[in-house]
Scaffold this active site. Structure first.
Site, short mmCIF file in Angstrom:
data_model
loop_
_atom_site.label_atom_id
_atom_site.label_comp_id
_atom_site.label_asym_id
_atom_site.label_seq_id
_atom_site.Cartn_x
_atom_site.Cartn_y
_atom_site.Cartn_z
N VAL A 162 0.86 -1.18 0.00
CA VAL A 162 0.00 0.00 0.00
C VAL A 162 0.90 1.23 0.00
O VAL A 162 1.94 1.26 0.67
CB VAL A 162 -0.92 0.02 1.24
CG1 VAL A 162 -1.76 1.29 1.26
CG2 VAL A 162 -1.82 -1.21 1.26
N CYS A 163 0.51 2.23 -0.77
CA CYS A 163 1.21 3.51 -0.78
C CYS A 163 2.69 3.30 -1.13
O CYS A 163 3.03 2.52 -2.02
CB CYS A 163 1.00 4.20 0.56
SG CYS A 163 1.35 5.97 0.60
N THR A 164 3.59 3.96 -0.40
CA THR A 164 5.01 3.88 -0.73
C THR A 164 5.65 2.56 -0.28
O THR A 164 6.84 2.35 -0.50
CB THR A 164 5.78 5.05 -0.10
OG1 THR A 164 5.48 5.13 1.30
CG2 THR A 164 5.40 6.36 -0.77
#
Length: 218
Positions: free
Chosen positions: A98-100
Site C-alpha cells: 500500500v502507498c510507498t
C-alpha cells in the site's frame, strides 16, 4: 491463509490498519503483524503498533503486505527488514503493498517488470525500482497487488478479498464495516485538486521525494 503485515518505524498506520480491518475478516485468514522485535512500533501519527511476531519467527506466508509511510526510506536501508521482505515475498502466493510500501517491494526485487501503483506524489519514481507505473487505486499484475496512497489500502483489500473469497464475501465484509464512502470534500486526487492546493502539496512532498529517490538509487 497466513497473511503477514510488515511493520517498521514511522509507518503510516492507516496503510496497515485499513487493509488489516478488511483482510482479517476474510474466510480462513490469519493475520501476523510482524516486525524486527516484539517492541511497539511507532507510527507517523503517535500511535504505536504492537507486533504479534518477529521476522525471525514468522510462519510461511501465503500473502505479504507492506504498508508505506515516511519510514520507508530507513526501512529500505535496513538489511533485516529487506531480507525478510525479499525471502517472504519470493515464497508468497500474493505479494502486496500500500502507498510507498511499493518501494520496499521494488527495492527487494519483487516488482521487476510489474505494473504497479503508489502514492500519487511518488508515482514517477516507480521505474527506479523496475516497476511499470500504472494508474489506479489498486493495480494487479499476476500475483502482485499494489495500492495507491493511504486510504486506497481499503479498496485494495476489497479487491483481494473478492479475488480470493468471491463477491459475496467481499460484499458481506463491506456491509459489516459500513464502507460506504461519501467524502464531504472532493480533492482526493491531483486531477480534482485546484492548482494552488496541488502546488502546496508538491512543495510539501519535495524533500521526502528526494529522500526516497536517494534511498532507492543508493
Amino acid at each position: 491463509m497466513n497473511i503477514g503485515f510488515v511493520l517498521f518505524p514511522n509507518v503510516t498506520q492507516l496503510d496497515f490498519t485499513g487493509p488489516l480491518q478488511i483482510l482479517h475478516r476474510m474466510p480462513g485468514a490469519k493475520s501476523h503483524i510482524l516486525a524486527k522485535t516484539l517492541d511497539p512500533v511507532p507510527s507517523d501519527c503517535g500511535l504505536s503498533l504492537v507486533p504479534t511476531g518477529t521476522f525471525a519467527e514468522a510462519p510461511p506466508l501465503d500473502m505479504i503486505l507492506v504498508p508505506g509511510g515516511f519510514g520507508v526510506v530507513d526501512a529500505i536501508g535496513d538489511e533485516e527488514t529487506m531480507a525478510f521482505v525479499r525471502e517472504a515475498g519470493t515464497a508468497a502466493a500474493y505479494v502486496t503493498s500500500v502507498c510507498t510500501g511499493a518501494f520496499i517491494l521494488g527495492a527487494a526485487g519483487l516488482l521487476q517488470g510489474k505494473k504497479a501503483t503508489t502514492h500519487w506524489a511518488y508515482h514517477h519514481l516507480l521505474p527506479l525500482v523496475g516497476a511499470v507505473p500504472s494508474e489506479g487505486r489498486c493495480v494487479r499484475d499476476g500475483n502482485t497487488y499494489t495500492g495507491g496512497g493511504v486510504t486506497a489500502g481499503i479498496d485494495f483489500a476489497f479487491e483481494i478479498v473478492k479475488e480470493i473469497s468471491g463477491q459475496k464475501a467481499a460484499e458481506g465484509i463491506q456491509l459489516a464495516v459500513e464502507y460506504d464512502p461519501a467524502p464531504p470534500v472532493d480533492a482526493g486526487h491531483p486531477s480534482r485538486a485546484n492548482e494552488h492546493l496541488l502546488a502546496a502539496m508538491e512543495k510539501r512532498y519535495a524533500d521526502p521525494i528526494e529522500a526516497m529517490r536517494s534511498a532507492i538509487t543508493a
